[in-house]
Design a protein around this motif. Structure first.
Motif, short mmCIF file in Angstrom:
data_model
loop_
_atom_site.label_atom_id
_atom_site.label_comp_id
_atom_site.label_asym_id
_atom_site.label_seq_id
_atom_site.Cartn_x
_atom_site.Cartn_y
_atom_site.Cartn_z
N THR A 275 2.33 -13.00 40.50
CA THR A 275 2.08 -13.68 41.40
C THR A 275 4.10 -13.56 42.15
O THR A 275 4.13 -14.01 43.34
CB THR A 275 2.05 -15.27 40.21
OG1 THR A 275 1.80 -14.96 39.44
CG2 THR A 275 3.24 -16.32 41.33
N GLU A 276 4.66 -12.62 41.50
CA GLU A 276 5.76 -12.59 42.17
C GLU A 276 5.78 -11.74 43.77
O GLU A 276 6.65 -11.80 44.75
CB GLU A 276 6.68 -11.58 40.88
CG GLU A 276 7.53 -12.75 40.60
CD GLU A 276 8.32 -11.88 39.32
OE1 GLU A 276 7.91 -10.93 39.07
OE2 GLU A 276 9.21 -12.05 38.45
N GLU A 277 4.75 -10.81 43.46
CA GLU A 277 3.72 -9.87 44.55
C GLU A 277 3.18 -10.44 45.46
O GLU A 277 3.96 -10.94 46.19
CB GLU A 277 3.05 -9.07 43.79
CG GLU A 277 2.80 -7.67 44.86
CD GLU A 277 4.50 -6.89 44.95
OE1 GLU A 277 3.83 -6.49 46.63
OE2 GLU A 277 4.97 -6.55 45.06
N GLN A 278 2.17 -12.23 45.39
CA GLN A 278 2.22 -12.92 46.36
C GLN A 278 3.51 -13.31 46.76
O GLN A 278 3.06 -13.88 48.01
CB GLN A 278 0.86 -13.46 45.62
CG GLN A 278 -0.28 -12.98 45.25
CD GLN A 278 -1.40 -13.76 44.21
OE1 GLN A 278 -0.87 -15.32 43.88
NE2 GLN A 278 -2.25 -13.45 43.66
N LEU A 279 3.80 -14.39 46.09
CA LEU A 279 4.98 -15.04 46.70
C LEU A 279 5.90 -13.83 47.63
O LEU A 279 6.28 -15.12 48.97
CB LEU A 279 6.49 -15.72 45.47
CG LEU A 279 7.89 -16.62 46.21
CD1 LEU A 279 6.89 -16.58 46.87
CD2 LEU A 279 8.14 -16.52 44.81
N ARG A 280 6.13 -12.97 47.52
CA ARG A 280 7.22 -11.98 48.13
C ARG A 280 6.17 -11.88 49.29
O ARG A 280 6.47 -11.61 50.61
CB ARG A 280 6.84 -10.44 48.34
CG ARG A 280 8.56 -10.68 47.11
CD ARG A 280 9.39 -9.30 46.72
NE ARG A 280 8.31 -8.68 45.77
CZ ARG A 280 8.14 -9.01 44.21
NH1 ARG A 280 9.10 -9.41 43.80
NH2 ARG A 280 7.34 -8.21 43.37
N ALA A 281 4.76 -11.12 49.01
CA ALA A 281 4.14 -11.16 51.05
C ALA A 281 4.22 -12.81 51.65
O ALA A 281 4.27 -12.28 52.59
CB ALA A 281 3.02 -10.88 50.18
N HIS A 282 4.05 -13.81 51.10
CA HIS A 282 4.33 -14.57 52.07
C HIS A 282 4.84 -15.20 52.27
O HIS A 282 5.15 -15.71 53.39
CB HIS A 282 3.26 -16.25 50.89
CG HIS A 282 1.95 -15.95 50.48
ND1 HIS A 282 0.81 -15.43 50.81
CD2 HIS A 282 1.92 -16.51 48.79
CE1 HIS A 282 -0.41 -15.92 50.42
NE2 HIS A 282 0.30 -16.35 49.34
N LYS A 284 7.16 -13.00 53.70
CA LYS A 284 7.13 -12.14 54.97
C LYS A 284 6.26 -12.65 55.36
O LYS A 284 6.60 -12.84 56.99
CB LYS A 284 6.84 -10.92 54.32
CG LYS A 284 7.53 -10.04 55.73
CD LYS A 284 7.18 -8.88 54.90
CE LYS A 284 7.86 -7.43 55.81
NZ LYS A 284 7.44 -6.44 55.31
N GLN A 285 5.22 -13.13 55.28
CA GLN A 285 4.92 -13.80 56.78
C GLN A 285 4.65 -15.41 56.76
O GLN A 285 4.39 -15.37 57.55
CB GLN A 285 2.87 -14.22 55.56
CG GLN A 285 1.73 -14.16 57.28
CD GLN A 285 0.60 -14.85 55.98
OE1 GLN A 285 0.43 -15.04 55.18
NE2 GLN A 285 -0.67 -14.39 56.60
N ALA A 286 5.63 -15.93 56.42
CA ALA A 286 6.52 -17.58 56.61
C ALA A 286 6.92 -17.48 58.07
O ALA A 286 6.90 -17.83 59.02
CB ALA A 286 6.60 -18.25 55.48
N MET A 287 8.21 -16.47 57.08
CA MET A 287 8.91 -15.55 58.08
C MET A 287 8.49 -15.22 59.23
O MET A 287 8.70 -15.46 60.79
CB MET A 287 10.28 -14.43 57.44
CG MET A 287 11.59 -14.17 58.09
SD MET A 287 12.42 -13.12 57.60
CE MET A 287 12.00 -13.97 56.18
#
Length: 641
Positions: A275-282, A284-287
């Protein structure tokens, strides 16, 4: 004589029989009364108290109290009743009654001790523990007592019903309060339970139980439907509470099946890392998407310069000229510098400033744009004159002295390293702070603010305006401010901790650490008063060139104009009142409304510009009210509020 004796004997016999006839029933009645009294107090009343205490409907035993008026008080007791019936056996009857009363007092005492309110009653109080049969026995002799019993019995029954009703209502309220307004407690519980359910669903010990897995899947689907897209408890469906309880029950079964806690812990840890890895990816994508949306030009704003440029080149040379050119170098007027390639944004700045000006004919706007938007910018202000204000439109390439040999920033902007930094994807992914990768920093328009004395050699003071501001007050008072030998008049922004020098400059660099204070207050570009005469005297442009030349590798600061501005105007900035310039409308939805209304200038700094779809809706009207959406070019390009 004999007859007289016979008559006397007969008379005595009759009297004796009469006495026996009278006394025998009395003796028998007294014995029965004593037995009955003991039976009532020892058995029936005790049984009634026991039943009362064990009742489910009434939590605490209740008592019937009767207030006896002191003037009409009666001794209500079994002894009093017996005393009226017979006098001879008064002592015996009283003895039996007193024994019964003693038993009664021992039974009733723990009940009456629970009732604290009886201490407040002024009149004498009699606590009755008898059943209705006892009340009926006193009906004939004490009608007031019977009436008082009934009167006091009704409130007690009503109180019992009220207690039951309150308990029932409490259960209903607990269910109804699952969704309190503004709370998300139940939503988070549902989400947590879904995570637990998925963990149990994936464990080997529970997968071997098909009945449990089948029921678990059903409960998961029910909770997912009840949860939906809800973010607050008030948005949940009415049956969410039941679904929550049902899933809790099935999870309790899962805990019984799965007795190996270490397996659950490992699974939860793996789930947490994923979940933490997905959160970081999301994130970065949102930014990235946020930055992309900020850089993207809406279709209408792309259409507008094309339509205006076409119209401009169809005009005669005489129609392409602005009036009042003699005012362009008059130092006694109020001059503004505006550098922009956004036609609509520049129009709002000019319109809002002129709208609030007391004498619009004394205001002069110097607008500099790039070659691509030059014709469109001129056409807009030719077709939409701003009252009597003077407008000057220039191209940046008209300033021939501004070249790479003179300006270090120009040579850096044209370097291959800078181009690679912006346009090569592998480099783009390596930089964590994407806001510094905005291609606007490649435009020289962003750096013209450091060359104001050279651009306007005959002017002494200029107010610099960004194109994402809106003017709400008359700005002429700015020219009356004494900067006390400073060059730059600006509003400080150190009210927020991230607006200090250490957030913009690299203090690990020895030159930066030696010359500047990391906790010094930053200030804002957007609305600045520049004393050009003092600028020339202190040779500020050379200071800018010196530091810009040292930052070719971007080791002192990232790109942008605020970091070199903080360095260039270090100890040369005069602090203006904060209401001259209120910032944050392009990123902060919680700007104080009172500050916005009182501000002379509001600034949409940030990515959420008011002309973009991602703009903050509640602030958009501050900007859009200065746009005439009925203008023909706007309608042709389908630009709407």
């Amino acid at each position: 004589m004999l007859k007289a004796r016979i008559s006397m004997l007969s008379r005595k016999t009759v009297l004796l029989l009469l006495c026996l006839t009278v006394l025998a029933p009395i003796v028998l009645y007294t014995d029965r009364l004593t037995t009955l009294s003991n039976s009532i107090w020892n058995n029936d009343f005790e049984e009634e108290i026991t039943n009362l205490e064990s009742s489910d409907l009434i939590k605490d035993p209740t008592e019937i109290t009767i207030s006896i008026d002191s003037s009409n008080s009666h001794q209500i007791s079994d002894a009093g009743v017996v005393q009226k019936i017979i006098g001879e056996h008064k002592s015996r009857a009283l003895s039996a009654t007193e024994e019964g009363i003693d038993i009664k007092e021992r039974l009733i005492k723990p009940v009456t001790e629970k009732e604290n309110h009886i201490d407040d009653i002024q009149e004498p109080i009699l606590v009755l523990g008898k059943r209705e049969d006892d009340a009926k026995k006193t009906k004939g002799t004490t009608p007031k007592l019977e009436e008082q019993i009934k009167k006091n019995d009704r409130p007690n029954k009503k109180a019992a019903k009220t207690t039951n009703s309150m308990n029932h209502q409490k259960e209903i309220t607990e269910k109804q309060n699952v969704n309190p307004t503004g709370s998300d407690v139940t939503v988070r519980q549902l989400k947590d339970q879904l995570i637990q359910a998925r963990v149990y669903q994936s464990l080997s010990s529970t997968r071997s139980n098909p009945h449990f897995i089948r029921e678990l899947r059903v409960r998961i689907r029910e909770v997912q439907r009840a949860l939906g897209e809800s973010t607050k408890d008030s948005e949940l469906s009415k049956n969410a509470y039941e679904k929550l309880k049902a899933l809790e029950q099935i999870l309790a079964k899962g805990k019984q099946i799965q007795d190996d806690c270490s397996a659950v812990v490992k699974k939860l840890r793996a789930l947490l890392l994923s979940t933490e890895e997905q959160l970081r990816a999301h994130r970065k994508q949102a930014m990235f998407l946020n930055q992309l949306a900020a850089k993207t030009l809406p279709k209408g704003l792309h259409c507008l310069p094309l339509r205006l440029s076409t119209e401009y080149y169809s005009l005669d040379a005489s129609q392409q000229m602005f009036h009042n050119e003699e005012k362009l170098e008059d130092p006694n007027l109020f001059h503004y510098a505006l550098f922009s390639d956004n036609i609509l944004a520049a129009a709002v700045v000019v319109n809002s400033t002129v709208f609030h000006a007391k004498k619009s004919e004394d205001h002069v706007f110097h607008i500099v744009t790039d070659k691509l938007n030059y014709a469109a910018m001129r056409m807009w202000f030719l077709s939409n004159p701003s009252k009597n204000a003077t407008i000057q439109i220039q191209r940046v390439d008209e300033f021939t002295w501004l070249n790479a040999s003179y300006s270090p920033v120009l040579s850096q902007l044209n370097s291959q390293a800078m181009i690679d930094y912006y346009f090569k994807s592998q480099r783009g992914n390596s930089d964590q702070n994407l806001k510094y990768r905005n291609p606007k920093y490649l435009s020289i328009l962003n750096h013209l603010r450091f060359y104001l004395p050279e651009m306007f050699p005959k002017l002494d003071k200029v107010v610099f305006l960004d194109d994402d501001i809106v003017v709400q007050k008359d700005l002429t008072l700015l020219w009356a401010i004494d900067l006390k030998g400073k060059v730059n008049g600006a509003v400080e922004t150190c009210g927020e901790s991230f607006h200090r020098f250490d957030r913009y400059l690299n203090f690990s660099n020895p030159l930066i650490a030696k010359n500047f204070d990391p906790r010094a207050c930053g200030w804002a570009y957007g609305m600045n008063l520049f004393d050009l005469a003092e600028w020339r005297r202190q040779n500020i442009t050379e200071i800018y060139h010196f530091w810009q030349g040292l930052n070719q590798d971007r080791s002192m600061w990232k790109l942008g104009t605020l970091p070199p501005g903080l360095i260039t105007f270090w100890a040369r900035t005069f602090t203006l009142d904060r209401l001259w310039h209120v910032l944050g409308l392009g990123y902060n939805p919680d700007v104080n409304p009172r500050d916005i209304e009182r501000a002379a200038v509001i600034h949409f700094n940030g990515n959420m510009k008011p002309w973009l779809e991602i703009g903050i809706p509640k602030y958009r009207n501050y900007w859009s009210k200065y746009v005439n959406y009925e203008q023909v070019y706007l309608r042709e390009c389908n630009i709407t509020p």
